[in-house]
Design an enzyme around this catalytic site. Structure first.
Site, PDB file in Angstrom:
ATOM      1  N   VAL A 186      11.933   1.066   2.857  1.00 41.01           N
ATOM      2  CA  VAL A 186      12.444   2.244   3.556  1.00 41.01           C
ATOM      3  C   VAL A 186      11.173   2.941   4.050  1.00 41.01           C
ATOM      4  CG1 VAL A 186      13.707   4.420   3.354  1.00 41.01           C
ATOM      5  CG2 VAL A 186      14.497   2.390   2.098  1.00 41.01           C
ATOM      6  N   PRO A 187      10.823   2.720   5.320  1.00 36.66           N
ATOM      7  CA  PRO A 187       9.465   2.998   5.801  1.00 36.66           C
ATOM      8  C   PRO A 187       9.113   4.466   6.025  1.00 36.66           C
ATOM      9  CG  PRO A 187      10.820   2.199   7.589  1.00 36.66           C
ATOM     10  CD  PRO A 187      11.666   2.127   6.349  1.00 36.66           C
ATOM     11  N   CYS A 188       8.954   5.206   4.948  1.00 36.71           N
ATOM     12  CA  CYS A 188       8.561   6.609   5.050  1.00 36.71           C
ATOM     13  C   CYS A 188       7.158   6.754   5.638  1.00 36.71           C
ATOM     14  CB  CYS A 188       8.675   7.302   3.701  1.00 36.71           C
ATOM     15  SG  CYS A 188       7.813   6.485   2.357  1.00 36.71           S
ATOM     16  N   HIS A 189       6.375   5.674   5.597  1.00 40.01           N
ATOM     17  CA  HIS A 189       5.024   5.728   6.164  1.00 40.01           C
ATOM     18  C   HIS A 189       5.055   5.872   7.685  1.00 40.01           C
ATOM     19  CE1 HIS A 189       6.131   1.427   6.164  1.00 40.01           C
ATOM     20  NE2 HIS A 189       5.399   1.343   7.261  1.00 40.01           N
TER      21      HIS A 189
END
Length: 162
Positions: free
Chosen positions: A126-129
Site C-alpha cells: 500500500v504505497p504510502c511512499h
C-alpha cells in the site's frame, strides 16, 4: 485471530510481514516491531510467505509494478478509504496529501490524510511512499525519508524500462 509472521530481507532492511488466519496481509513493517507489538505478530512461520517474498524481490529488482496479494488492513473507515486510494496511485508517480484528501471526499483534509498515511500498516504494498507535500517535497514517512527516496527512485528508474 491467529496470525503468523516472517522477516523478508530487502535493500532497505528487513521487512516484517504478518498474515492473518486466512492468508491476507495485515502488516508489512520496515522497522523491527516493538516488544509491545510482539503478540500482534503471531508465531514466526517462514513457510506460507513465498508469494510475498517473491513479489517483494521482483519489486526491488524493478520487475514488478503492482502487487497481487490479499490485503486486510485494520483501521477506521477514513483510514481504509485513504489506504485504498494509495493503491490507486500509479507506479512511478506521486500525489500530494491534498490530492488524496480530495479523492476520498475530504477537501482540506490533507493533515488527516497525513495521519492516516502514517498509520498505514502495509508499507510498500500500500504505497504510502508515493504521497508527497503539495510542493513535491518528501515529507512524513514512518520508514524515514532516505527509504522513501530510495523507493521513489527505484520506481522512477524501473518505470523508464517499461
Amino acid at each position: 485471530m491467529s496470525r503468523t509472521h516472517t522477516v523478508v530481507p530487502s535493500p532497505i532492511g528487513p521487512l516484517t510481514v504478518v498474515r492473518d488466519q486466512d492468508g491476507a496481509l495485515v502488516r508489512l513493517a520496515m522497522s523491527p516491531p516493538r516488544a509491545l507489538e510482539a503478540d500482534a505478530l503471531g508465531a514466526r512461520a517462514d513457510a506460507g510467505f513465498e508469494d510475498v517474498a517473491r513479489q517483494l524481490a521482483e519489486y526491488f529488482a524493478g520487475e514488478r509494478t503492482a502487487f497481487r496479494l490479499p490485503l486486510r488492513p485494520v483501521g477506521s473507515r477514513f483510514e481504509l478509504a485513504v489506504w485504498d486510494q494509495l493503491t490507486r496511485i500509479p507506479y512511478g508517480e506521486t500525489r500530494s496529501y491534498g490530492h488524496v484528501a480530495e479523492a476520498v471526499g475530504e477537501p482540506g483534509g490533507a493533515q488527516a490524510v497525513g495521519a492516516a498515511n502514517g498509520r498505514n500498516p502495509i508499507a510498500i504494498v500500500v504505497p504510502c511512499h508515493r504521497v508527497v507535500g503539495a510542493d513535491g517535497r518528501l515529507v512524513g514517512f514512518g520508514g524515514g525519508l532516505p527509504r522513501k527516496r530510495f523507493l521513489l527512485d527505484l520506481e522512477q528508474r524501473a518505470d523508464r524500462l517499461f
